[in-house]
Enzyme design. Structure first.
Site, PDB file in Angstrom:
ATOM      1  N   GLY A 163      -1.689   7.487   0.630  1.00 35.70           N
ATOM      2  CA  GLY A 163      -1.871   7.653   2.058  1.00 35.70           C
ATOM      3  C   GLY A 163      -0.611   7.496   2.881  1.00 35.70           C
TER       4      GLY A 163
ATOM      5  N   GLY B 264       1.183   4.877   3.440  1.00 31.48           N
ATOM      6  CA  GLY B 264       2.218   4.087   2.778  1.00 31.48           C
ATOM      7  C   GLY B 264       3.081   4.911   1.851  1.00 31.48           C
TER       8      GLY B 264
ATOM      9  N   SER C 105      -4.097  -0.275  14.678  1.00 32.28           N
ATOM     10  CA  SER C 105      -4.972   0.884  14.793  1.00 32.28           C
ATOM     11  C   SER C 105      -5.577   0.931  16.190  1.00 32.28           C
ATOM     12  CB  SER C 105      -6.107   0.789  13.757  1.00 32.28           C
ATOM     13  OG  SER C 105      -7.144   1.694  14.042  1.00 32.28           O
TER      14      SER C 105
ATOM     15  N   GLY D  32       0.822  -1.204   0.000  1.00 31.49           N
ATOM     16  CA  GLY D  32       0.000   0.000   0.000  1.00 31.49           C
ATOM     17  C   GLY D  32       0.857   1.256   0.000  1.00 31.49           C
TER      18      GLY D  32
ATOM     19  N   TYR E  30     -13.357  -4.756  10.731  1.00 27.44           N
ATOM     20  CA  TYR E  30     -12.136  -3.948  10.583  1.00 27.44           C
ATOM     21  C   TYR E  30     -11.344  -3.956  11.889  1.00 27.44           C
ATOM     22  CZ  TYR E  30      -9.155   0.158  10.098  1.00 27.44           C
ATOM     23  OH  TYR E  30      -8.073   1.010  10.078  1.00 27.44           O
TER      24      TYR E  30
END
Length: 324
Positions: free
Chosen positions: A45, A47, A174, A41, A199
């Protein structure tokens, strides 16, 4: 009613100020010439910010994502900003076990070392459905795909790391992991969790994975840690629904971290020479305690066993990768 609205606005502003004054920027000046970093990724963003930082430090940087145009554009952008031509885009679709295996096989053929692996790619809450591999889409992209990728690349990581300079694996978790369920047996189900819970489960899985992999890599020159980017303003918040995604992204943009700020802890874990411990959880470039449930040995063991079966890793292949 007006009084309540004013109180909410004041609370949000206070939260924003507190949050932003506590943001830490990675202060390491370490150069990375001669080293190779892989960022999943790494084309948008957080990454993309991480990949740019590594490239500016002189590393060979490989960014991976499933979108050809995005990857090509990101490579060009990284080269232009860093002045480092040694940037490569490779196709990787984490929602496909075949793609992960093909990527890892090609990577080991073309690369002779891997110093830093940042498992950053992820999706928010795009939907509740199974992939062709029979895996929950959110879980596969955020966790199962990274689980398989990391294990397949372990031999190269172990070959690269040294006692004084261990290879590093950075798993992007997260704050949401704190709201996850510990019901590991049902993690892969669809139509069972709300997508936000799925998630959250995927982010707790990355903490479980880091702890178990640390245990299994004891005595090797590879460290595994989790990075918490905080509330970072990235496209992931736009993928829930058009309106709710826009609303979430707007609020995050106003009150939370920029992608640059959210990437700092992962950069720190990838480059700072003081990072020698493994199996830890970091936020704002400091070690903090994850949710208490993240240390549940039974859940950790159960997830490992479940994951190896779901990604179709045989006992023989696993022993070979771990060199047990």
């Amino acid at each position: 009613m007006l009084y309540i609205i004013i109180l909410i606005i004041v609370a949000l502003i206070a939260f924003s100020v507190y949050h932003k004054v506590n943001i830490t920027v990675c202060s390491s000046n370490r150069r990375l010439e001669g080293k190779t970093a892989l960022v999943t990724g790494g084309t948008s963003g957080l990454g993309l910010v991480i990949a740019k930082d590594f490239a500016k430090r002189g590393a060979k940087v490989i960014v991976a994502c499933p979108f050809e145009e995005e990857g090509t554009n990101a490579r060009k952008e990284i080269i232009e900003e860093s002045g480092n031509e040694n940037v490569i885009f490779k196709h990787l679709d984490l929602s496909s076990l075949t793609s992960v295996r093909e990527f890892a096989m090609e990577f080991k053929k073309t690369e002779n070392r891997l110093d830093i692996l940042v498992n950053n790619a992820g999706v928010g809450i795009p939907g509740d459905f199974l992939t062709k591999d029979g895996l929950n889409f959110i879980m596969q992209v955020n966790y199962y795909g990274h689980f398989l990728l990391t294990l397949l690349l372990l031999p190269l990581l172990k070959k690269t790391g040294t006692k004084s300079d261990p290879a590093r694996i950075v798993n992007m978790s997260s704050l949401a992991h704190r709201y996850a369920s510990s019901d590991v047996d049902n993690y892969n189900r669809v139509g069972y969790w709300c997508t936000l819970r799925t998630y959250s489960n995927s982010k707790l899985c990355l903490v479980f994975f880091s702890k178990e992999l640390t245990r299994r890599l004891s005595g090797t020159n590879v460290v595994v840690n989790c990075s918490d980017p905080g509330y970072a303003a990235t496209r992931i918040y736009k993928r829930a629904s058009e309106f709710l995604g826009f609303l979430a992204f707007t609020l995050v943009l106003i009150f939370a971290n920029t992608a640059f700020q959210g990437a700092q802890t992962a950069i720190y874990l990838g480059v700072d020479e003081s990072v020698k411990r493994s199996g830890e959880y970091y936020k704002n470039c400091k070690k903090i305690a994850p949710a208490s449930k993240a240390s549940n040995v039974t859940s950790i063991k159960k997830l490992w066993e479940q994951s190896t079966k779901l990604v179709k890793l045989s006992d023989e292949e696993l022993r070979e990768l771990l060199q047990i």
